[in-house]
Design a protein around this motif. Structure first.
Motif, PDB file in Angstrom:
ATOM      1  N   SER A 197       0.500  -1.338  -0.261  1.00  0.00           N
ATOM      2  CA  SER A 197      -0.127  -0.444   0.216  1.00  0.00           C
ATOM      3  C   SER A 197       0.825   1.348  -0.194  1.00  0.00           C
ATOM      4  O   SER A 197       0.059   2.221  -0.399  1.00  0.00           O
ATOM      5  N   ARG A 198       2.119   1.573   0.673  1.00  0.00           N
ATOM      6  CA  ARG A 198       2.683   2.749   0.748  1.00  0.00           C
ATOM      7  C   ARG A 198       3.426   2.528  -0.624  1.00  0.00           C
ATOM      8  O   ARG A 198       3.198   3.169  -0.935  1.00  0.00           O
ATOM      9  N   GLU A 199       3.698   1.625  -1.450  1.00  0.00           N
ATOM     10  CA  GLU A 199       4.682   1.467  -2.011  1.00  0.00           C
ATOM     11  C   GLU A 199       3.663   2.299  -3.155  1.00  0.00           C
ATOM     12  O   GLU A 199       4.035   2.948  -3.957  1.00  0.00           O
ATOM     13  N   ARG A 200       2.433   1.587  -3.503  1.00  0.00           N
ATOM     14  CA  ARG A 200       1.772   2.373  -4.474  1.00  0.00           C
ATOM     15  C   ARG A 200       1.639   3.821  -3.881  1.00  0.00           C
ATOM     16  O   ARG A 200       0.885   5.182  -5.282  1.00  0.00           O
ATOM     17  N   TYR A 201       0.854   4.054  -2.907  1.00  0.00           N
ATOM     18  CA  TYR A 201       0.242   4.729  -2.354  1.00  0.00           C
ATOM     19  C   TYR A 201       1.568   6.880  -2.537  1.00  0.00           C
ATOM     20  O   TYR A 201       1.207   7.289  -3.211  1.00  0.00           O
ATOM     21  N   PRO A 244     -14.308  14.830  -6.526  1.00  0.00           N
ATOM     22  CA  PRO A 244     -13.202  13.966  -8.012  1.00  0.00           C
ATOM     23  C   PRO A 244     -13.790  13.850  -9.575  1.00  0.00           C
ATOM     24  O   PRO A 244     -14.832  12.770  -9.280  1.00  0.00           O
ATOM     25  N   THR A 245     -12.419  13.887 -10.704  1.00  0.00           N
ATOM     26  CA  THR A 245     -13.680  13.320 -11.672  1.00  0.00           C
ATOM     27  C   THR A 245     -12.824  11.707 -12.095  1.00  0.00           C
ATOM     28  O   THR A 245     -13.312  11.533 -13.022  1.00  0.00           O
ATOM     29  N   ALA A 246     -11.834  10.971 -10.970  1.00  0.00           N
ATOM     30  CA  ALA A 246     -10.940  10.002 -11.441  1.00  0.00           C
ATOM     31  C   ALA A 246     -10.051   9.700  -9.921  1.00  0.00           C
ATOM     32  O   ALA A 246     -10.237  10.168  -9.398  1.00  0.00           O
ATOM     33  N   ILE A 247     -10.660   7.914 -10.004  1.00  0.00           N
ATOM     34  CA  ILE A 247     -10.356   7.646  -8.742  1.00  0.00           C
ATOM     35  C   ILE A 247      -9.422   7.093  -8.541  1.00  0.00           C
ATOM     36  O   ILE A 247      -9.896   5.874  -9.941  1.00  0.00           O
ATOM     37  N   PHE A 248      -8.428   6.896  -7.927  1.00  0.00           N
ATOM     38  CA  PHE A 248      -7.317   5.329  -8.534  1.00  0.00           C
ATOM     39  C   PHE A 248      -7.934   4.727  -7.170  1.00  0.00           C
ATOM     40  O   PHE A 248      -7.314   5.643  -5.844  1.00  0.00           O
ATOM     41  N   ALA A 249      -8.135   3.330  -7.168  1.00  0.00           N
ATOM     42  CA  ALA A 249      -8.090   2.368  -5.814  1.00  0.00           C
ATOM     43  C   ALA A 249      -7.121   1.561  -5.920  1.00  0.00           C
ATOM     44  O   ALA A 249      -5.823   1.185  -6.759  1.00  0.00           O
ATOM     45  N   ASN A 250      -6.197   1.355  -4.479  1.00  0.00           N
ATOM     46  CA  ASN A 250      -5.365   0.197  -4.242  1.00  0.00           C
ATOM     47  C   ASN A 250      -5.747  -0.907  -4.812  1.00  0.00           C
ATOM     48  O   ASN A 250      -4.232  -1.816  -4.795  1.00  0.00           O
ATOM     49  N   ASN A 251      -6.314  -1.364  -4.983  1.00  0.00           N
ATOM     50  CA  ASN A 251      -6.911  -2.844  -5.678  1.00  0.00           C
ATOM     51  C   ASN A 251      -8.323  -2.511  -6.183  1.00  0.00           C
ATOM     52  O   ASN A 251      -8.796  -2.379  -6.053  1.00  0.00           O
ATOM     53  N   ASP A 252      -8.701  -3.860  -7.172  1.00  0.00           N
ATOM     54  CA  ASP A 252      -9.432  -3.943  -7.899  1.00  0.00           C
ATOM     55  C   ASP A 252     -11.303  -4.593  -6.750  1.00  0.00           C
ATOM     56  O   ASP A 252     -11.867  -4.222  -7.070  1.00  0.00           O
ATOM     57  N   GLU A 253     -10.601  -4.589  -5.188  1.00  0.00           N
ATOM     58  CA  GLU A 253     -11.880  -4.679  -5.061  1.00  0.00           C
ATOM     59  C   GLU A 253     -12.785  -3.830  -4.623  1.00  0.00           C
ATOM     60  O   GLU A 253     -14.064  -3.589  -4.765  1.00  0.00           O
TER      61      GLU A 253
END
Length: 342
Positions: A197-201, A244-253
């Protein structure tokens, strides 16, 4: 009438070698010459001889059992890992024993060691987040238990790890979202005490800032990596005055949960909101709209780990043990993302 079962003694007689030589060929010992090895293997294949695993274990002081240790609620992730490990186990003549754990538990080390001892394992593969507990690695080293850990990020200890370059992957995702002209971008992180999670954040937020679009603090929320968390935090972000107009989530779930929240709020995807995830699991291509995601080949990581672990157990392929096994996730663009509408 059933044919009598062929034995290792029969193989030895047909090949004109000793039973010990046949055993060494079966156990892939480097002590057998190449011509002899080929001759024995040809006869084994011709007579469809299947070595008895218990006898193999007694002969080599090994059980031919590998363990898989995990604490991860994502059933699709666990399924992909098991499929990858089992692909290699079936080729190499090993079996797999699966063991859930609680990676935050005070007795994690003892729990895993009891599992190794109770199941008489030759070695174990440890999945995140348990793989991120360095104290567990230290304990396994001290007890001389062969292991491989799956992690996000980079490490020099290639004999102990299979890695995914998540930081570079989310940087690519950030650049893609910016290319779609989105300026109000949010991120739902995973639990930030997880290394992945830290790596992706860090990779995502740092890249967005370097491109001139730093994320507002209110647009960064911490999730649990579960579907319900995506719904809850998706609602929170999409019902705020400044959306927001776009959201990136840490995983597909969680990304799938955001799509559910958007549907309930009558927000059209991708016309009014772009959504992207990470992993590209089976669900990503099956939901509507299909999910843009970073494809991380979890099954390939599991294959790398199983090969590396078996090489450590058997000790006859040192190059395989130290080989740098890093997976580089790739962007898969689907219907859930699009250009920001004016």
């Amino acid at each position: 009438m059933n044919q009598p079962k062929i034995t290792i003694n029969d193989i030895a007689r047909l090949a004109g070698v000793s039973k010990r030589t046949v055993s060494r060929v079966i156990n892939q010992s480097p002590k057998v010459g190449e011509l002899t090895k080929q001759k024995v293997e040809q006869i084994i294949a011709e007579y469809n001889y299947v070595p008895d695993k218990q006898a193999r274990g007694l002969a080599s002081s090994r059980s031919y059992l590998l363990g898989l240790v995990y604490d991860n609620p994502d059933a699709l992730y666990i399924d992909e890992v098991q499929r990858g490990v089992l692909d290699i186990c079936s080729q190499k003549g090993y079996e797999l024993v699966v063991h859930p754990c609680r990676y935050k538990a005070d007795d994690l080390n003892q729990n895993v060691m009891n599992f190794v001892r109770r199941s008489k394992l030759d070695g174990i593969i440890v999945l995140p987040p348990a793989s991120e507990v360095d104290a567990l690695g230290d304990e396994l080293d001290e007890r001389a238990v062969p292991y491989v850990r799956l992690v996000s990020g980079h490490t020099e200890a290639t004999d102990k790890f299979v890695m995914a370059n998540d930081r570079h992957a989310v940087s690519e995702m950030a650049r893609f979202i910016v290319s779609l002209k989105h300026e109000k971008v949010a991120m739902i992180t995973g639990p930030l005490h997880y290394r992945s999670s830290r790596e992706r954040y860090e990779g995502f937020t740092e890249t967005m800032a370097s491109l001139g679009y730093p994320l507002s603090p209110e647009f960064i929320v911490e999730g649990t990596n579960q579907y319900e968390s995506g719904i809850e935090l998706g609602r929170k972000l999409l019902t705020a005055d400044d959306k927001p107009t776009a959201i990136f989530a840490n995983n597909d779930e969680m990304a799938s949960g955001i799509l559910k929240a958007a549907y309930e709020l009558n927000i059209k995807v991708p016309e009014q909101l772009s959504v992207a995830g990470f992993d590209d699991n089976l669900m990503a291509s099956r939901i509507i709209p299909a999910l843009t995601s970073m494809k991380r080949s979890v099954r390939q990581m599991a294959k790398y780990a199983a090969n590396k672990l078996i090489a450590k157990v058997e000790g006859n392929n040192p190059q395989a043990i130290i080989q740098n096994c890093t997976v580089h996730p790739e962007l898969v663009i689907r219907d859930s993302t699009g250009f920001k509408q004016d």
